[in-house]
Design an enzyme around this catalytic site. Structure first.
Site, mmCIF file in Angstrom:
data_model
loop_
_atom_site.group_PDB
_atom_site.id
_atom_site.type_symbol
_atom_site.label_atom_id
_atom_site.label_comp_id
_atom_site.label_asym_id
_atom_site.label_seq_id
_atom_site.Cartn_x
_atom_site.Cartn_y
_atom_site.Cartn_z
ATOM 1 N N HIS A 121 55.810 5.173 53.156
ATOM 2 C CA HIS A 121 55.028 6.398 53.373
ATOM 3 C C HIS A 121 55.102 7.258 52.125
ATOM 4 C CE1 HIS A 121 53.570 10.061 55.283
ATOM 5 N NE2 HIS A 121 53.112 9.275 56.234
ATOM 6 N N ASP A 125 52.640 3.668 62.175
ATOM 7 C CA ASP A 125 51.802 2.518 62.563
ATOM 8 C C ASP A 125 52.600 1.294 62.982
ATOM 9 O OD1 ASP A 125 49.830 3.809 60.023
ATOM 10 O OD2 ASP A 125 49.163 3.623 62.094
HETATM 11 C C1 SDX Z 1 49.551 6.609 57.511
HETATM 12 O O1 SDX Z 1 49.881 10.481 54.480
HETATM 13 C C2 SDX Z 1 50.080 10.459 55.739
HETATM 14 O O2 SDX Z 1 50.645 11.357 56.315
HETATM 15 C C3 SDX Z 1 49.517 9.229 56.449
HETATM 16 C C4 SDX Z 1 49.881 9.078 57.920
HETATM 17 C C5 SDX Z 1 49.238 10.156 58.766
HETATM 18 O O3 SDX Z 1 49.780 10.448 59.834
HETATM 19 O O4 SDX Z 1 48.139 10.627 58.402
HETATM 20 O O5 SDX Z 1 51.282 9.134 58.074
HETATM 21 C C6 SDX Z 1 49.372 7.743 58.469
HETATM 22 O O6 SDX Z 1 48.648 6.347 56.758
HETATM 23 C C7 SDX Z 1 50.862 5.871 57.491
HETATM 24 C C8 SDX Z 1 50.914 4.779 56.355
HETATM 25 C C9 SDX Z 1 50.225 3.512 56.890
HETATM 26 N N1 SDX Z 1 50.088 2.511 55.783
HETATM 27 C C10 SDX Z 1 50.811 1.396 55.763
HETATM 28 O O7 SDX Z 1 51.677 1.110 56.581
HETATM 29 C C11 SDX Z 1 50.417 0.442 54.632
HETATM 30 C C12 SDX Z 1 51.687 -0.125 53.969
HETATM 31 N N2 SDX Z 1 52.327 0.976 53.239
HETATM 32 C C13 SDX Z 1 52.040 1.046 51.808
HETATM 33 O O8 SDX Z 1 50.728 0.685 51.465
HETATM 34 C C14 SDX Z 1 52.548 2.358 51.197
HETATM 35 O O9 SDX Z 1 53.829 2.529 51.625
HETATM 36 C C15 SDX Z 1 51.780 3.646 51.426
HETATM 37 C C16 SDX Z 1 50.347 3.513 51.045
HETATM 38 C C17 SDX Z 1 51.870 4.076 52.842
HETATM 39 C C18 SDX Z 1 52.420 4.711 50.557
HETATM 40 O O10 SDX Z 1 52.254 4.299 49.273
HETATM 41 P P1 SDX Z 1 52.776 5.182 48.020
HETATM 42 O O11 SDX Z 1 53.448 6.425 48.427
HETATM 43 O O12 SDX Z 1 51.628 5.289 47.075
HETATM 44 O O13 SDX Z 1 53.900 4.270 47.455
HETATM 45 P P2 SDX Z 1 53.665 3.141 46.395
HETATM 46 O O14 SDX Z 1 52.499 2.309 46.808
HETATM 47 O O15 SDX Z 1 53.665 3.777 45.047
HETATM 48 O O16 SDX Z 1 54.982 2.250 46.613
HETATM 49 C C19 SDX Z 1 56.187 2.532 45.901
HETATM 50 C C20 SDX Z 1 56.894 1.174 45.809
HETATM 51 C C21 SDX Z 1 56.020 0.108 45.142
HETATM 52 O O17 SDX Z 1 56.883 -0.859 44.580
HETATM 53 P P3 SDX Z 1 57.283 -0.741 42.976
HETATM 54 O O18 SDX Z 1 55.977 -0.669 42.216
HETATM 55 O O19 SDX Z 1 58.112 0.527 42.866
HETATM 56 O O20 SDX Z 1 58.070 -1.999 42.688
HETATM 57 O O21 SDX Z 1 57.143 0.682 47.133
HETATM 58 C C22 SDX Z 1 56.434 -0.531 47.344
HETATM 59 C C23 SDX Z 1 55.337 -0.566 46.299
HETATM 60 O O22 SDX Z 1 54.948 -1.906 46.023
HETATM 61 N N3 SDX Z 1 55.898 -0.499 48.704
HETATM 62 C C24 SDX Z 1 55.861 -1.551 49.518
HETATM 63 C C25 SDX Z 1 55.322 -1.061 50.724
HETATM 64 N N4 SDX Z 1 55.039 0.247 50.591
HETATM 65 C C26 SDX Z 1 55.404 0.586 49.330
HETATM 66 N N5 SDX Z 1 56.239 -2.834 49.363
HETATM 67 C C27 SDX Z 1 56.069 -3.651 50.427
HETATM 68 N N6 SDX Z 1 55.548 -3.262 51.617
HETATM 69 C C28 SDX Z 1 55.163 -1.974 51.793
HETATM 70 N N7 SDX Z 1 54.657 -1.572 52.981
#
Ligand code: SDX
Length: 428
Positions: free
Chosen positions: A306, A363
């Site tokens: 998140h 989720d």
């Molecule tokens: C919602 O914003 C809100 O409040 C949203 C929400 C709401 O109520 O409105 O809470 C609802 O959208 C919840 C989130 C649902 N999405 C997912 O579950 C999709 C999977 N999650 C990721 O796509 C990610 O965690 C996000 C999009 C939710 C957040 O992404 P960020 O903050 O941009 O973090 P990032 O992508 O920069 O990740 C940081 C690191 C990366 O690795 P490195 O480059 O540091 O090596 O964490 C890794 C990412 O690759 N990472 C994951 C991961 N989420 C982040 N790796 C594997 N699986 C994951 N789910």
């Protein structure tokens, strides 16, 4: 004496006010930066940028805290009443008994769709994506309620809020019935909000669907937990569209489109498909964890991570225990819940997830609860939209009531070609 930030740019030393929120959050007010330096800040996904001040929802991502108008969400678990929370978010305080009754009556009076809108459902392909139907239907509402294209006062805001919050259920249920080739079941004015939705989804002309109190409470709790979440992607979209003075129907329809994304509200569908794949033997939980850590695999552990929560999402905790409660009542365990728990256990003890503070988000368990209610996977994000609608309306209202609101128009850093001439076709 208020705190200030000092910025030194070349030979200039600028003092910028630091604003402090009611929970002690601090922000550097850079609203005069461009006028004083000719420069802009650069923060592409706004992870370091506050787009507004707001009194609706407070999140502490490090502590895993979520409060609606100051009330911790855990306090809504005992007797979940989504209509009451919707009123709280929109009007800023808990309603008195007569206010809640009046709002509930307005929802009942507005639960039907104009028959012209109903007929449009008959033309939609049966396999149409439910989020496409929902976004279009919200915009279509503007055609049948043109008196609310301009919201001038709180009475008309209340009236249009009631129409949207009530009719969104009917729209969602009718799109489901259309997809199954079933006759539409009209709303029953004697049923409460959530029970009425389940009635429209699952009753038959010759047999009323019986809604248990446990299921009705679980649905109310699901909708409450999704009701608002400060300046997330879809809410920021609603505010951006609303800042142009676009009407509330168009602003919420835009919010649905943003929520559809698999990184946002669409994640609940991805989680269910991931759990089903594991359950069907297509992939093991350990393989899931390995792929999630492998950048080459492009695989994400959906329902994890998140932008704000760097701790366990408090909504996920409540949804997980709600799943346990519902399945104990149903007396039929869901193997996908066991799979989800196994996946969570592996991830939480894995260094990759620990180092990046990746925890279950809203989720991760929500789909399992919806499945227990009989909601099909392709409608999970529609359910998220039904929950989030009061939050979008509350945020839109707050922005409209703020006299300092201006149209949202970010700047950019241009990296394209410098000045060059047009080349006639024969010289290319
Ligand atoms: C919602 O914003 C809100 O409040 C949203 C929400 C709401 O109520 O409105 O809470 C609802 O959208 C919840 C989130 C649902 N999405 C997912 O579950 C999709 C999977 N999650 C990721 O796509 C990610 O965690 C996000 C999009 C939710 C957040 O992404 P960020 O903050 O941009 O973090 P990032 O992508 O920069 O990740 C940081 C690191 C990366 O690795 P490195 O480059 O540091 O090596 O964490 C890794 C990412 O690759 N990472 C994951 C991961 N989420 C982040 N790796 C594997 N699986 C994951 N789910």
């Amino acid at each position: 004496m208020s705190e200030k930030a000092i910025l030194i740019v070349g030979d200039k030393k600028l003092e910028m006010p630091i604003i402090v929120g009611s929970e002690g959050e601090k922000g550097i007010d850079i609203s005069q930066l461009r006028a004083q330096t000719g420069m802009v800040t650069y923060d592409p996904s706004f992870g370091n940028t506050a787009s507004c001040s707001s009194a609706i929802t407070f999140i502490d991502g490090d502590q895993g805290i979520l409060r609606y108008r100051g009330i911790p969400i855990e306090q809504f678990v005992e007797k979940p009443n989504f209509v009451e929370v919707a009123w709280l978010l929109i009007f800023g305080r808990l309603p008195k008994r007569e206010e809640l009754q009046s709002f509930s009556d307005q929802l009942t009076e507005n639960e039907l769709l104009h028959e012209g809108l109903n007929h449009q459902y008959q033309q939609i392909p049966v396999d149409a994506p439910p989020m496409a139907i929902l976004s279009a239907s919200l915009n279509n509402l503007a055609c049948y309620h043109q008196q609310f294209l301009a919201v001038e006062d709180i009475e008309s805001l209340g009236a249009v809020a009631a129409r949207l919050i009530s009719k969104v259920r009917t729209m969602a249920a009718f799109s489901y019935r259309r997809s199954r080739g079933l006759p539409f079941i009209y709303p029953d004015p004697h049923l409460r909000y959530g029970a009425n939705f389940l009635h429209m989804m699952f009753s038959l002309p010759y047999r009323q669907y019986v809604v248990t109190r446990e299921m009705e409470d679980a649905l109310n709790l699901f909708l409450i937990l999704h009701a608002d979440h400060e300046q997330n992607c879809s809410t920021s979209t609603v505010r951006t569209v609303g800042s142009a003075r676009a009407n509330l129907f168009a602003s919420c329809a835009a919010g649905v489109s943003a929520l559809w994304g698999p990184l946002h509200g669409g994640a609940n569908v991805e989680v269910m498909e991931m759990l089903q794949r594991i359950h069907d033997g297509g992939i093991s939980p350990d393989e899931c964890i390995r792929m999630a850590k492998d950048k080459e695999s492009k695989f994400k552990l959906f329902g994890f991570g998140h932008r704000v929560y760097k701790n366990y999402d408090p909504r996920a905790k409540i949804l997980r225990s709600c799943c346990d409660k519902v399945f104990a009542t149903l007396k039929r365990p869901d193997p996908l819940l066991d799979t989800a728990r196994k996946l969570e256990e592996l991830a939480l003890e894995d260094k990759y997830f620990q180092d990046r503070k990746l925890y279950p988000n809203v989720d991760f368990y929500s789909g399992i609860l919806l499945r227990a209610m009989g909601i099909p996977t392709n409608m999970f994000t529609v359910m998220f939209s039904i929950g989030r609608l009061p939050g979008w309306i509350a945020q839109w209202k707050e922005q409209h009531e703020d006299p300092t609101t201006k149209i949202v128009r970010p700047r950019q850093i241009y990296t394209g070609p410098t000045k060059c001439d047009y080349v006639p076709m024969e010289q290319r």
